[in-house]
Design a protein around this motif. Structure first.
Motif, PDB file in Angstrom:
ATOM      1  N   GLU A  95     -68.092  29.140 -21.103  1.00 13.35           N
ATOM      2  CA  GLU A  95     -67.631  27.890 -21.715  1.00 13.35           C
ATOM      3  C   GLU A  95     -68.744  26.843 -21.710  1.00 13.35           C
ATOM      4  OE1 GLU A  95     -64.600  27.374 -23.176  1.00 13.35           O
ATOM      5  OE2 GLU A  95     -64.172  29.483 -22.781  1.00 13.35           O
ATOM      6  N   LEU A  96     -69.471  26.738 -20.611  1.00 14.13           N
ATOM      7  CA  LEU A  96     -70.582  25.782 -20.525  1.00 14.13           C
ATOM      8  C   LEU A  96     -71.703  26.149 -21.502  1.00 14.13           C
ATOM      9  CD1 LEU A  96     -70.763  25.171 -16.681  1.00 14.13           C
ATOM     10  CD2 LEU A  96     -69.900  23.609 -18.433  1.00 14.13           C
ATOM     11  N   ALA A 102     -79.553  18.678 -33.419  1.00 15.47           N
ATOM     12  CA  ALA A 102     -80.406  19.173 -34.506  1.00 15.47           C
ATOM     13  C   ALA A 102     -79.899  18.661 -35.852  1.00 15.47           C
ATOM     14  CB  ALA A 102     -80.452  20.694 -34.490  1.00 15.47           C
ATOM     15  N   HIS A 103     -78.575  18.704 -36.057  1.00 19.79           N
ATOM     16  CA  HIS A 103     -77.998  18.186 -37.310  1.00 19.79           C
ATOM     17  C   HIS A 103     -78.259  16.685 -37.444  1.00 19.79           C
ATOM     18  CE1 HIS A 103     -76.125  21.817 -38.741  1.00 19.79           C
ATOM     19  NE2 HIS A 103     -75.440  21.961 -37.615  1.00 19.79           N
ATOM     20  N   GLU A 104     -78.085  15.979 -36.370  1.00 25.61           N
ATOM     21  CA  GLU A 104     -78.316  14.539 -36.383  1.00 25.61           C
ATOM     22  C   GLU A 104     -79.773  14.233 -36.729  1.00 25.61           C
ATOM     23  OE1 GLU A 104     -78.440  11.300 -32.901  1.00 25.61           O
ATOM     24  OE2 GLU A 104     -76.478  12.286 -33.133  1.00 25.61           O
ATOM     25  N   HIS A 105     -80.682  14.961 -36.142  1.00 24.59           N
ATOM     26  CA  HIS A 105     -82.111  14.777 -36.407  1.00 24.59           C
ATOM     27  C   HIS A 105     -82.412  15.087 -37.879  1.00 24.59           C
ATOM     28  CE1 HIS A 105     -86.425  14.754 -35.692  1.00 24.59           C
ATOM     29  NE2 HIS A 105     -86.496  15.942 -36.271  1.00 24.59           N
ATOM     30  N   GLN A 106     -81.836  16.158 -38.394  1.00 21.98           N
ATOM     31  CA  GLN A 106     -82.064  16.569 -39.777  1.00 21.98           C
ATOM     32  C   GLN A 106     -81.449  15.570 -40.749  1.00 21.98           C
ATOM     33  OE1 GLN A 106     -80.250  20.297 -40.808  1.00 21.98           O
ATOM     34  NE2 GLN A 106     -81.716  20.692 -42.453  1.00 21.98           N
ATOM     35  N   ALA A 138     -73.098  23.705 -24.374  1.00 22.69           N
ATOM     36  CA  ALA A 138     -74.528  23.377 -24.485  1.00 22.69           C
ATOM     37  C   ALA A 138     -75.040  23.712 -25.882  1.00 22.69           C
ATOM     38  CB  ALA A 138     -75.331  24.124 -23.428  1.00 22.69           C
ATOM     39  N   GLY A 139     -74.602  24.823 -26.442  1.00 22.72           N
ATOM     40  CA  GLY A 139     -74.989  25.198 -27.804  1.00 22.72           C
ATOM     41  C   GLY A 139     -74.470  24.196 -28.823  1.00 22.72           C
ATOM     42  N   ALA A 140     -73.249  23.742 -28.638  1.00 20.56           N
ATOM     43  CA  ALA A 140     -72.678  22.744 -29.543  1.00 20.56           C
ATOM     44  C   ALA A 140     -73.481  21.449 -29.476  1.00 20.56           C
ATOM     45  CB  ALA A 140     -71.215  22.475 -29.197  1.00 20.56           C
ATOM     46  N   LEU A 141     -73.869  21.053 -28.293  1.00 27.20           N
ATOM     47  CA  LEU A 141     -74.663  19.836 -28.119  1.00 27.20           C
ATOM     48  C   LEU A 141     -76.022  19.972 -28.805  1.00 27.20           C
ATOM     49  CD1 LEU A 141     -74.991  17.050 -26.854  1.00 27.20           C
ATOM     50  CD2 LEU A 141     -75.803  18.178 -24.775  1.00 27.20           C
ATOM     51  N   ARG A 142     -76.693  21.093 -28.593  1.00 29.87           N
ATOM     52  CA  ARG A 142     -77.999  21.317 -29.230  1.00 29.87           C
ATOM     53  C   ARG A 142     -77.889  21.296 -30.754  1.00 29.87           C
ATOM     54  NH1 ARG A 142     -78.606  24.824 -24.946  1.00 29.87           N
ATOM     55  NH2 ARG A 142     -77.873  26.602 -26.151  1.00 29.87           N
TER      56      ARG A 142
END
Length: 170
Positions: A129-130, A142-146, A134-138
């Motif tokens: 679950e963690l 990345a989407h936010e940066h893009q 963590a994958g969702a956060l990354r």
């Protein structure tokens, strides 16, 4: 996620009157660290649980003369702690904490044992679950940066924190 889906091992039973060496051999043959201690009734009734740790600490710590006649039922922790297969991770962890055990019986609506849940199984489920979080956060970062097309930081001299054992260079 229900607890029944996390059970990695089938429940392996042994008669309460079995000698210790038979229990140890059974654990070895079945590759399990715990046995359900059952009565000779039909169907067998679970009267306790015995772990490899119980055998080593309780049985071997006793003198060999007393241990020779010891039956596995004498070591069984009673009553065994159980949760329904529909319980969630929190309920199972709470039951383990409250009882001070590392393994739980997982039972169906009729009380039939469907498996044994170990603390390792819970750790693996929580770790997964963690990992997903963590994958969702990354991916979100990345989407936010893009989406914002944030420029990369300029190359060149980095600021230095002088109190960390290095001095800033000019």
């Amino acid at each position: 996620m229900n607890i029944a889906s996390l059970c990695q091992r089938a429940a392996v039973a042994i008669d309460a009157n079995a000698p210790l060496n038979e229990a140890a051999h059974r654990m070895f043959d079945e590759h399990v660290g715990a046995l359900l201690v059952v009565t000779g009734e039909n169907p067998p009734q679970v009267v306790g649980v015995v772990t490899d740790r119980d055998i080593v600490i309780d049985a071997l710590a006793r003198s060999s003369a007393a241990g020779a006649d010891l039956r596995i039922g004498h070591l069984a922790k009673s009553p065994p702690v159980a949760v329904r297969g529909t319980a969630d991770v929190h309920e199972a962890a709470s039951a383990m904490e409250q009882a001070g055990v590392r393994r739980l019986l997982v039972v169906d609506e009729d009380g039939g044992v469907v498996g044994v849940l170990s603390i390792d199984d819970l750790f693996a489920a929580v770790a997964e679950e963690l990992r997903l979080l963590a994958g969702a956060l990354r991916k979100g970062l990345a989407h936010e940066h893009q989406d914002r097309q944030t420029p990369l930081p300029p190359q060149g001299q980095r600021p230095v924190y002088p109190y960390f054992g290095t001095a800033a260079t000019h």
